[in-house]
Scaffold this motif. Structure first.
Motif, PDB file in Angstrom:
ATOM      1  N   SER A  21      81.675  -1.881   7.872  1.00 37.40           N
ATOM      2  CA  SER A  21      82.882  -1.321   7.247  1.00 37.40           C
ATOM      3  C   SER A  21      83.399  -0.177   8.118  1.00 37.40           C
ATOM      4  O   SER A  21      82.994   0.976   7.949  1.00 37.40           O
ATOM      5  CB  SER A  21      82.565  -0.806   5.844  1.00 37.40           C
ATOM      6  OG  SER A  21      82.116  -1.861   5.010  1.00 37.40           O
ATOM      7  N   ASP A  46      89.153  -4.439   5.105  1.00 39.77           N
ATOM      8  CA  ASP A  46      89.383  -3.034   5.400  1.00 39.77           C
ATOM      9  C   ASP A  46      90.703  -2.562   4.802  1.00 39.77           C
ATOM     10  O   ASP A  46      91.765  -3.119   5.104  1.00 39.77           O
ATOM     11  CB  ASP A  46      89.385  -2.824   6.919  1.00 39.77           C
ATOM     12  CG  ASP A  46      89.194  -1.374   7.306  1.00 39.77           C
ATOM     13  OD1 ASP A  46      90.125  -0.582   7.096  1.00 39.77           O
ATOM     14  OD2 ASP A  46      88.114  -1.042   7.827  1.00 39.77           O
ATOM     15  N   LYS A  47      90.635  -1.538   3.958  1.00 40.07           N
ATOM     16  CA  LYS A  47      91.835  -1.026   3.295  1.00 40.07           C
ATOM     17  C   LYS A  47      92.864  -0.555   4.310  1.00 40.07           C
ATOM     18  O   LYS A  47      94.071  -0.792   4.150  1.00 40.07           O
ATOM     19  CB  LYS A  47      91.451   0.115   2.350  1.00 40.07           C
ATOM     20  CG  LYS A  47      92.633   0.705   1.592  1.00 40.07           C
ATOM     21  CD  LYS A  47      92.188   1.826   0.661  1.00 40.07           C
ATOM     22  CE  LYS A  47      93.376   2.450  -0.056  1.00 40.07           C
ATOM     23  NZ  LYS A  47      92.943   3.561  -0.953  1.00 40.07           N
ATOM     24  N   GLY A  48      92.423   0.117   5.369  1.00 44.85           N
ATOM     25  CA  GLY A  48      93.342   0.620   6.379  1.00 44.85           C
ATOM     26  C   GLY A  48      94.043  -0.467   7.155  1.00 44.85           C
ATOM     27  O   GLY A  48      95.086  -0.226   7.773  1.00 44.85           O
ATOM     28  N   ARG A  95      96.524   8.027  10.712  1.00 46.02           N
ATOM     29  CA  ARG A  95      97.772   7.303  10.438  1.00 46.02           C
ATOM     30  C   ARG A  95      98.945   7.931  11.197  1.00 46.02           C
ATOM     31  O   ARG A  95      99.812   7.217  11.708  1.00 46.02           O
ATOM     32  CB  ARG A  95      98.035   7.273   8.936  1.00 46.02           C
ATOM     33  CG  ARG A  95      97.040   6.413   8.158  1.00 46.02           C
ATOM     34  CD  ARG A  95      97.455   6.210   6.718  1.00 46.02           C
ATOM     35  NE  ARG A  95      97.384   7.441   5.934  1.00 46.02           N
ATOM     36  CZ  ARG A  95      96.293   7.873   5.313  1.00 46.02           C
ATOM     37  NH1 ARG A  95      95.163   7.163   5.370  1.00 46.02           N
ATOM     38  NH2 ARG A  95      96.301   8.997   4.612  1.00 46.02           N
ATOM     39  N   SER A  98      88.467   8.965  11.177  1.00 45.07           N
ATOM     40  CA  SER A  98      87.926   8.062  10.156  1.00 45.07           C
ATOM     41  C   SER A  98      86.473   7.710  10.494  1.00 45.07           C
ATOM     42  O   SER A  98      86.119   7.577  11.670  1.00 45.07           O
ATOM     43  CB  SER A  98      88.761   6.783  10.080  1.00 45.07           C
ATOM     44  OG  SER A  98      90.102   7.064   9.743  1.00 45.07           O
ATOM     45  N   ALA A 109      91.738   5.720   7.784  1.00 41.43           N
ATOM     46  CA  ALA A 109      91.443   6.266   6.461  1.00 41.43           C
ATOM     47  C   ALA A 109      91.936   7.702   6.303  1.00 41.43           C
ATOM     48  O   ALA A 109      92.011   8.198   5.175  1.00 41.43           O
ATOM     49  CB  ALA A 109      89.940   6.207   6.193  1.00 41.43           C
ATOM     50  N   THR A 110      92.261   8.373   7.404  1.00 37.50           N
ATOM     51  CA  THR A 110      92.684   9.769   7.321  1.00 37.50           C
ATOM     52  C   THR A 110      94.163   9.894   7.666  1.00 37.50           C
ATOM     53  O   THR A 110      94.730   9.074   8.404  1.00 37.50           O
ATOM     54  CB  THR A 110      91.876  10.657   8.277  1.00 37.50           C
ATOM     55  OG1 THR A 110      92.171  10.288   9.630  1.00 37.50           O
ATOM     56  CG2 THR A 110      90.380  10.497   8.025  1.00 37.50           C
ATOM     57  N   ASN A 152      86.324   1.299   8.180  1.00 39.15           N
ATOM     58  CA  ASN A 152      87.136   2.279   7.442  1.00 39.15           C
ATOM     59  C   ASN A 152      88.252   2.838   8.314  1.00 39.15           C
ATOM     60  O   ASN A 152      88.505   4.047   8.339  1.00 39.15           O
ATOM     61  CB  ASN A 152      86.245   3.409   6.916  1.00 39.15           C
ATOM     62  CG  ASN A 152      86.862   4.126   5.728  1.00 39.15           C
ATOM     63  OD1 ASN A 152      87.642   3.550   4.984  1.00 39.15           O
ATOM     64  ND2 ASN A 152      86.512   5.384   5.560  1.00 39.15           N
ATOM     65  N   TYR A 153      88.941   1.958   9.023  1.00 43.13           N
ATOM     66  CA  TYR A 153      90.009   2.361   9.933  1.00 43.13           C
ATOM     67  C   TYR A 153      91.166   3.039   9.194  1.00 43.13           C
ATOM     68  O   TYR A 153      91.463   2.725   8.032  1.00 43.13           O
ATOM     69  CB  TYR A 153      90.577   1.144  10.657  1.00 43.13           C
ATOM     70  CG  TYR A 153      89.639   0.432  11.589  1.00 43.13           C
ATOM     71  CD1 TYR A 153      89.116   1.061  12.713  1.00 43.13           C
ATOM     72  CD2 TYR A 153      89.300  -0.900  11.369  1.00 43.13           C
ATOM     73  CE1 TYR A 153      88.280   0.383  13.595  1.00 43.13           C
ATOM     74  CE2 TYR A 153      88.466  -1.591  12.252  1.00 43.13           C
ATOM     75  CZ  TYR A 153      87.953  -0.941  13.354  1.00 43.13           C
ATOM     76  OH  TYR A 153      87.126  -1.610  14.217  1.00 43.13           O
ATOM     77  N   GLY A 159      83.156   5.063   9.249  1.00 46.71           N
ATOM     78  CA  GLY A 159      82.715   3.921   8.463  1.00 46.71           C
ATOM     79  C   GLY A 159      81.207   3.867   8.375  1.00 46.71           C
ATOM     80  O   GLY A 159      80.508   4.872   8.557  1.00 46.71           O
TER      81      GLY A 159
END
Length: 554
Positions: A428, A72-74, A438, A410, A433-434, A430-431, A412
């Motif tokens: 996924s 996960d990118k986040g 954040r 976010s 992500a916005t 996608n945590y 997913g």
């Protein structure tokens, strides 16, 4: 009924929280022949029933699907363990046992999004109360502690779903509640009135110190019904369909792998998919209902092109750890064999103490900043600390203050990995992500620091261990949140319900699959937006409402 019987009025796929309630309600009419399918085994595994046994059920293939997320990118490329219950009772057999409805505005929002007034708070409250058995309404309850008309307007008594107060207290948690009050979070004795703002101890789904799962609550009373058949170790490979003479696609039942034997079971009236926010979209996709490009890439014929598996939402908890001094925590109480023996003896004799603990005892709901119109943060406060779930407790006394964004923006997805039903799906979340997610993450960590700095906590000399006081900027804190955060096990939304003209909605407001007859989805996957709190009890409310609609043919 014998295992060779293959025709029923209703087939329910998944004996988790929703499935167990549905099986009870649909089989109450002895004229209905009901089959309940569970891919896992019975709930006769001892650790299911001892509250602290979640430590031995999560990450155990006997009781857990053993899923993991994609990188996960986040979360700065991390993957997470993603527990899902695999036994009678589903996630109610391995979860944190917290009784939490969310906020009234959650359900009023669902009513607006779906165009169905029955989803609104006032009507949903009745469905919560139908199966509730709240300790404050027990016979002889003291009116001063809640056994009054105000409390009975909000809570039910005599239903199957037992709600009790926790059976232990910790000085350091009491002090945290005082500190939260000093920081502006008022104390509350009920998180379930429709406005959960405040700080207090969670109520739990236990009975006399034992976990109370939905198998005990709803299947046990129905056990003697000859019209209810329950198959365990029965995993659905795919749903079955045919096209009516009038061109309508109809679900006829399911192809089931029952203890190694493949058979087809038929539903005369309806098939109800209650396999949860991960498995329900997986089964639909394997059956030819989902994004056309995804299905075609795995060689699956497309019966209906629909956004199944999208809209995944979850609560991400950011786990701040503080070293403390001069007080008991589980780190020190369970530090040696003698301590563990005393814990075991207390539970054996009194059904109390640390073995009766839910994973989190103290909770709080508040706003991440004053501009928010409602509580958008939930705290889970624990008198213990460890590097990661399943790891040993730290050798020093400490507490964990986990905080999560209740309304993440976010989104997913869940997608099949192959056409093989045994292959785990790709998850996924996608945590973070916005930008808003954040920002809330950074603000929540600052708020934790504010609470821990209040006078009530100073006798314990709190020292921030994670993420560390050197991190101060929004950017640093959001990145650190990605390093230390974990799922709180609340995936929802992947088979969204909504208005007929909502192209992102897979289901109509009564949870029927759009464009397909004889098929409903009834579990946490139907939520258009995640509730502002723990998701197990809202799932039971969904099932209560759906059972009424199913029996009425609505």
């Amino acid at each position: 009924m014998a295992d060779t019987e293959t025709q029923f009025d209703y087939i329910i796929v998944g004996a988790g929280s929703a499935g167990c309630l549905l099986a009870n309600r649909l089989s109450a009419d002895r004229g209905n022949r009901v089959l309940l399918l569970e891919a896992g085994k019975s709930d006769n595994y001892p650790w299911i029933h001892i509250p602290v046994g979640y430590l031995y059920c999560i990450g155990n293939p006997r009781t857990d699907w053993m899923y993991n997320t994609e990188a996960d990118k986040g979360l700065n490329g991390r993957t997470l363990r993603y527990p899902r219950g695999k036994a009678l009772g589903g996630c109610s057999s391995i979860n944190g046992m917290i009784y939490m409805r969310g906020q009234a505005r959650d359900y009023d929002n669902w009513a607006e999004l779906s165009g169905e007034a029955d989803w609104g708070w006032e009507r949903s409250l009745n469905d919560f109360k139908l199966h509730e058995d709240h300790y404050k309404l027990d016979e002889g309850a003291d009116p001063e502690t809640g056994g009054n008309s105000r409390f009975s307007d909000l809570h039910g008594h005599g239903g199957e779903w037992r709600v009790e107060k926790q059976r232990l207290r910790w000085d350091v948690l009491d002090s945290f509640a005082d500190a939260a009050e000093q920081a502006g979070i008022e104390k509350t004795d009920d998180f379930n009135s429709g406005d959960n703002a405040g700080v207090g101890y969670f109520d739990v789904n236990q009975r006399s110190g034992w976990r109370w799962n939905t198998s005990k609550a709803f299947l046990r009373p129905a056990k003697g019904r000859r019209n209810l058949t329950v198959w365990t170790e029965a995993q659905v490979e795919k749903l079955t369909f045919h096209t009516d003479a009038d061109g309508v696609l109809r679900c006829t039942g399911a192809q089931v792998n029952h203890k190694g034997q493949v058979m087809t079971v038929t539903a005369r009236r309806e098939t109800v998919l209650s396999a949860g926010a991960i498995n329900s979209p997986q089964i639909l996709q394997l059956s030819g209902i989902g994004p056309a490009s995804l299905l075609q890439s795995h060689g699956i014929g497309v019966l209906r092109d629909a956004p199944v598996g999208e809209n995944l939402q979850d609560h991400l908890q950011i786990r701040a750890v503080y070293k403390v001094a001069g007080t008991r925590t589980l780190n020190t109480v369970a530090a040696n064999l003698l301590g563990k023996a005393m814990i075991g003896a207390e539970y054996l004799l009194k059904r109390s103490g640390p073995m009766s603990m839910s994973p989190s005892q103290l909770g709080a709901f508040t706003r991440s900043d004053p501009s928010r119109s409602h509580a958008n943060l939930e705290y889970h406060v624990q008198p213990l600390s460890l590097d990661a779930f399943g790891e040993p407790l730290h050798a020093f006394p400490a507490m964990t203050v986990s905080v999560c964004n209740l309304n993440p923006s976010s989104r997913g997805h869940v997608r099949i990995r192959s056409a093989n039903f045994r292959d785990a799906p790709m998850i996924s979340p996608n945590y973070l992500a916005t930008e808003d997610d954040r920002k809330v993450a950074a603000d929540s960590l600052r708020q934790v620091r504010q609470v821990m700095s209040q006078p009530a906590m100073q006798p314990y000399q709190p020292e921030e261990f994670k993420p560390g006081p050197q991190f101060q900027s929004d950017e640093d804190l959001a990145k650190l949140a990605g390093d230390i955060a974990n799922t709180i096990f609340h995936p929802v939304g992947t088979v969204k319900m909504g208005r007929a003209d909502d192209e992102s909605a897979v289901l109509d407001p009564h949870l029927r699959l759009k464009g397909v007859a004889g098929l409903r989805v009834v579990d946490a996957s139907i939520m258009p937006e995640i509730t502002s709190g723990n998701t197990n009890s809202p799932t039971l409310m969904i099932a209560e409402k759906a059972a009424r609609w199913i029996l009425a043919g609505e």
